[in-house]
Design a protein around this motif. Structure first.
Motif, mmCIF file in Angstrom:
data_model
loop_
_atom_site.group_PDB
_atom_site.id
_atom_site.type_symbol
_atom_site.label_atom_id
_atom_site.label_comp_id
_atom_site.label_asym_id
_atom_site.label_seq_id
_atom_site.Cartn_x
_atom_site.Cartn_y
_atom_site.Cartn_z
ATOM 1 N N SER A 1 0.940 -1.292 -0.007
ATOM 2 C CA SER A 1 -0.120 0.175 0.119
ATOM 3 C C SER A 1 0.658 1.285 0.033
ATOM 4 C CB SER A 1 -0.946 0.062 1.424
ATOM 5 O OG SER A 1 -0.131 0.205 2.493
ATOM 6 N N GLU A 2 0.364 2.235 -0.015
ATOM 7 C CA GLU A 2 1.151 3.591 -0.143
ATOM 8 C C GLU A 2 1.873 3.810 1.172
ATOM 9 O OE1 GLU A 2 -1.789 7.299 1.452
ATOM 10 O OE2 GLU A 2 -2.844 6.256 -0.206
ATOM 11 N N ASP A 3 1.583 3.352 2.214
ATOM 12 C CA ASP A 3 2.449 3.542 3.352
ATOM 13 C C ASP A 3 3.660 2.374 3.573
ATOM 14 O OD1 ASP A 3 0.665 5.114 4.663
ATOM 15 O OD2 ASP A 3 -0.515 3.346 5.658
ATOM 16 N N SER B 1 6.070 1.121 6.684
ATOM 17 C CA SER B 1 5.606 1.542 7.917
ATOM 18 C C SER B 1 4.047 1.091 8.196
ATOM 19 C CB SER B 1 5.689 2.974 7.648
ATOM 20 O OG SER B 1 5.053 3.482 6.850
ATOM 21 N N GLY B 2 3.389 0.852 7.063
ATOM 22 C CA GLY B 2 1.977 0.381 7.312
ATOM 23 C C GLY B 2 1.708 -0.572 8.242
ATOM 24 N N ARG C 1 0.835 0.768 11.385
ATOM 25 C CA ARG C 1 -0.187 1.738 11.583
ATOM 26 C C ARG C 1 -0.999 1.496 12.785
ATOM 27 N NH1 ARG C 1 -2.122 4.317 7.361
ATOM 28 N NH2 ARG C 1 -4.344 4.374 8.313
ATOM 29 N N GLN D 1 -6.430 0.544 11.289
ATOM 30 C CA GLN D 1 -5.676 -0.546 10.986
ATOM 31 C C GLN D 1 -6.541 -1.423 9.856
ATOM 32 O OE1 GLN D 1 -4.925 -2.937 14.789
ATOM 33 N NE2 GLN D 1 -2.926 -1.698 15.025
ATOM 34 N N LYS E 1 -5.180 8.711 8.713
ATOM 35 C CA LYS E 1 -3.699 8.943 8.915
ATOM 36 C C LYS E 1 -3.446 8.987 10.458
ATOM 37 C CE LYS E 1 -1.898 9.428 4.919
ATOM 38 N NZ LYS E 1 -0.974 8.557 4.164
#
Length: 335
Positions: free
Chosen positions: A167-169, A172-173, A176, A240, A253
């Motif tokens: 994903s875009e994170d 680091s996702g 979350r 999450q 966010k």
């Protein structure tokens, strides 16, 4: 024997006992965990009721169970259980280990009051919980994703983890909701702090509680902690999980952003959605956990004592054998 204190377990032994009890307790009530997660992530768009008409909406715990079984079968109530129990084991192992270490350091100091007061119990629990969360939150993120996947998109632990990373994170996702989780360390802190205070108040001078006593104290302390922290629990789950349809794929966010979205769409009371199964699950899990942990600690104490005796016997046998060999090698005049 009655009135005698049981031997103290090492931090490692306490962690294993706590993790074992947590896994057993959570396995028993897992369907409630799944249902409370589904209730907490759903957001009904009241401004446009037709917008989410194809999405199943659960009215209550029983309604959710019935609809899940109807659509996915009994196995649907156990979706994501592997990752969940892995997360439970790792989180509780880390928590009980660090709680035992931190509390031992505190009790070893001559400059502090003993036993710790309520505020200090909460602090010790919060520090332990924060350390545990940093290492174990990736499993929690993956489990939440698994529990909220549509039936046709069910993925395993590894595949779901890759989905989060892709994903875009990025990587680091997997962390979350860490900030919300760090704030939520007050939940186990309140739970174990309340448990310790209730135990000291109601069963002063007793170290070994009966199973029903440990269950009752565990359930009472968890209920207090859940009511106090439910809005943060809902916000963490929202962070999450996949973003709701109204967000058009845009993830949240911060936990404050989740809370604002829920209030705007469903009202402030929705911050407490899912509190029924959350409390029921908490009551059962915490009660079973404390009851099981007390028993598991006794089991490990006996096991460790047996292993120590076995080790001592082997050591003595090795020493005797070495002595006999040494004696046999001596000249006859020196024997």
């Amino acid at each position: 024997m009655t009135g005698q204190s049981k031997p103290a377990l090492s931090p490692w032994g306490s962690a294993v006992a706590g993790a074992t009890g947590a896994v057993l307790a959570n396995a028993i009530v897992y369907p409630l965990d799944l249902v409370k997660t589904k209730l907490q992530v759903q957001v009904k768009n009241t401004s446009d009721p037709t917008k989410n008409e194809d999405i199943v909406h659960y009215k209550s715990t029983l309604d959710a169970i019935n609809k899940i079984v109807e659509k996915e079968g009994i196995e649907g109530l156990y979706s994501g259980i592997t990752g969940s129990l892995l997360g439970v084991a790792s989180t509780n192992f880390a928590y009980f280990y660090w709680y035992s270490v931190v509390r031992s350091f505190y009790m070893a100091s001559n400059r502090v009051s003993k036993p710790p007061g309520t505020a200090m119990e909460l602090t010790l629990g919060a520090v332990s919980g924060a350390i545990a969360q940093i290492f174990t939150i990736p499993v929690s993120v993956i489990t939440t994703r698994q529990q909220t996947q549509p039936k046709g998109e069910k993925k395993g632990l590894i595949e779901t983890g890759k989905e989060v990373i892709d994903s875009e994170d990025g990587w680091s996702g997997l962390w979350r909701g860490l900030k919300a989780s760090l704030i939520l360390v007050v939940n186990p802190a309140i739970t174990y702090g309340a448990y310790q205070r209730l135990k000291d108040g109601l069963f002063a001078g007793r170290n070994n509680l009966k199973p029903w006593e440990a269950f009752l104290l565990g359930a009472m302390s968890k209920a207090m902690a859940t009511i106090a922290t439910q809005p943060l629990i809902v916000a963490k789950v929202g962070l999450q999980s996949r973003p709701p349809p109204g967000r058009e794929g845009k993830p949240f966010k911060t936990f404050s952003e989740v809370m604002r979205y829920i209030i705007q769409n469903e009202g402030a009371l929705s911050l407490f959605k899912g509190i029924g199964p959350q409390i029921l699950k908490g009551l059962l899990v915490q009660g079973l956990l404390m009851m099981t942990k007390e028993r598991m600690e006794l089991v490990f104490i006996v096991l460790f004592a047996y292993l120590k005796r076995l080790k001592d016997r082997k050591l003595h046998k090795a020493v005797d054998t070495a002595a006999e060999k040494a004696k046999a090698s001596l000249p006859a005049t020196l024997k």
